[in-house]
Design an enzyme around this catalytic site. Structure first.
Site, short mmCIF file in Angstrom:
data_model
loop_
_atom_site.label_atom_id
_atom_site.label_comp_id
_atom_site.label_asym_id
_atom_site.label_seq_id
_atom_site.Cartn_x
_atom_site.Cartn_y
_atom_site.Cartn_z
N HIS A 32 -7.90 -2.91 2.28
CA HIS A 32 -7.25 -4.10 1.72
C HIS A 32 -6.34 -4.79 2.73
O HIS A 32 -6.04 -5.98 2.58
CB HIS A 32 -6.47 -3.74 0.45
CG HIS A 32 -7.33 -3.48 -0.74
ND1 HIS A 32 -7.96 -4.49 -1.43
CD2 HIS A 32 -7.69 -2.32 -1.35
CE1 HIS A 32 -8.66 -3.98 -2.43
NE2 HIS A 32 -8.51 -2.66 -2.40
N GLN A 84 0.83 -1.20 0.00
CA GLN A 84 0.00 0.00 0.00
C GLN A 84 0.86 1.26 0.00
O GLN A 84 0.53 2.27 -0.63
CB GLN A 84 -0.92 0.00 1.21
CG GLN A 84 -1.97 1.09 1.20
CD GLN A 84 -3.02 0.90 0.12
OE1 GLN A 84 -3.26 -0.22 -0.33
NE2 GLN A 84 -3.65 1.98 -0.31
N GLU A 95 -15.34 4.65 -6.38
CA GLU A 95 -14.63 3.45 -6.82
C GLU A 95 -15.65 2.34 -7.09
O GLU A 95 -15.94 1.53 -6.21
CB GLU A 95 -13.61 2.99 -5.77
CG GLU A 95 -12.43 3.92 -5.60
CD GLU A 95 -11.32 3.32 -4.76
OE1 GLU A 95 -11.50 2.17 -4.25
OE2 GLU A 95 -10.26 3.96 -4.60
#
Length: 344
Positions: free
Chosen positions: A201, A173, A255
């Site tokens: 995530h 990330q 998203e």
């Protein structure tokens, strides 16, 4: 006669004093009884249901964080109906674990050596694709994803939805975030990519899709056959996590490819009410144990009961009442307490 009159006046004074004391005591007792009747007995409030106030004002109050319903004090065997509930003492560290943990710019994901993630490849069905064999998810999310995608493929005849991201380490990330910062600047990057440590995530509860076509790949959108995905995701415990309409709350722009597993029936409640996860966590604060429990019918036609238990701030564990009968789950919210979900 004079002596008799003095004696008589003394007696009269004593009698008057006794009467006054009696009247004062009776008045205080009456006030005490009236006040006592106005207090809700926690033991009498264990049944599910909504507050007596209207649903509209109740919801808006908690959506703004101004609710005035407080959780019952000290959840112990003396204050909880032990014929119905058992008390579990859960470590406060567990507040960072569970389907409903909130992860955003203000709530960091806490990594643990106990985290276990399963590769999608080799553990999926034929209803969808996966771009890399190394992509992993936690088991509850993977199980729900398999059911979700299999039904999608059977309903539409399509099998071209592809998973392109699942679990991400802090380092991965960090690379993604720094790369976007270098291209677009930190202010714009933070709207499009979560800062390392603050990405869903990390938890294994988030999955990103795209579409695999004859001409390569393209973004999945709420159009054509893929409308089915957005309309039915909640039936499998998924929500589309980020939208432009809620970006002021989530901190992330639209998203359409990013789905988050929160479980049944929570995804359905959120979808029906139009809540993002931040709003839903605030909403659930309005259902503290022993005061008001949320009851809903899930997409599986089962009845569910949901309530909130605030974390104990003075010790290392929190006492959480759970039912003696039936199945249940306990999830931390990664903020200030726990959510108990009972399947009737």
């Amino acid at each position: 006669m004079k002596k008799y009159r003095n004696s008589f006046n003394l007696s009269d004074t004593l009698i008057t004093a006794v009467v006054i004391i009696f009247l004062v005591g009776f008045s205080m007792l009456t006030v005490w009884i009236i006040r006592g009747l106005s207090v809700v007995d926690p033991a009498a409030s264990l049944s599910s249901g909504q507050p007596e106030s209207s649903e509209e004002s109740y919801e808006s109050s908690y959506a703004e964080g101004e609710g005035d319903i407080q959780q019952s004090d000290a959840l112990t065997s003396d204050t909880v109906d032990m014929d119905t509930y058992t008390i579990l003492d859960i470590e406060n560290d567990a507040i960072t674990r569970g389907d409903l943990i909130l992860i955003n710019k203000d709530h960091e994901y806490i990594f643990s050596e106990e985290d276990v993630f399963t590769p999608i490849y080799g553990n999926k069905n034929q209803g969808y694709k996966v771009s890399y064999a190394t992509i992993t998810l936690n088991q509850p999310t993977l199980d729900a994803l398999n059911a979700f995608m299999l039904d999608f493929s059977e309903e539409t005849g399509r099998r071209n939805i592809q998973v392109i991201s699942g679990f991400r380490s802090y380092e991965t990330q960090e690379e993604l975030y720094n790369s976007r910062v270098a291209k677009q600047g930190e202010e714009e990057a933070s709207k499009l990519t979560a800062r390392p440590g603050h990405s869903e995530h990390h938890s294994g509860y988030a999955v990103d899709f795209n579409l695999l076509t004859n001409n390569g790949t393209q973004e999945i959108t709420n159009e054509g056959d893929y409308t089915w995905v957005y309309e039915h995701a909640h039936e499998y415990g998924f929500i589309q996590r980020y939208s432009n309409e809620k970006s002021d709350l989530t901190g992330i722009s639209d998203e359409p490819w990013h789905f988050r597993y929160v479980g049944i029936p929570h995804a359905s409640v959120m979808t029906e009410r139009g809540y993002c996860l931040e709003e839903y966590m605030q909403y659930l604060l309005g259902f503290p144990f022993g005061v008001s429990h949320l009851t809903v019918t899930g997409p599986d036609e089962k009845e569910y009961e949901i309530y909130y238990v605030a974390a104990n701030t003075t010790g290392s564990t929190t006492s959480i009442p759970v039912p003696n009968k039936g199945s249940y789950t306990v999830s931390g919210n990664n903020a200030d307490g726990f959510i108990v979900t009972i399947t009737k």
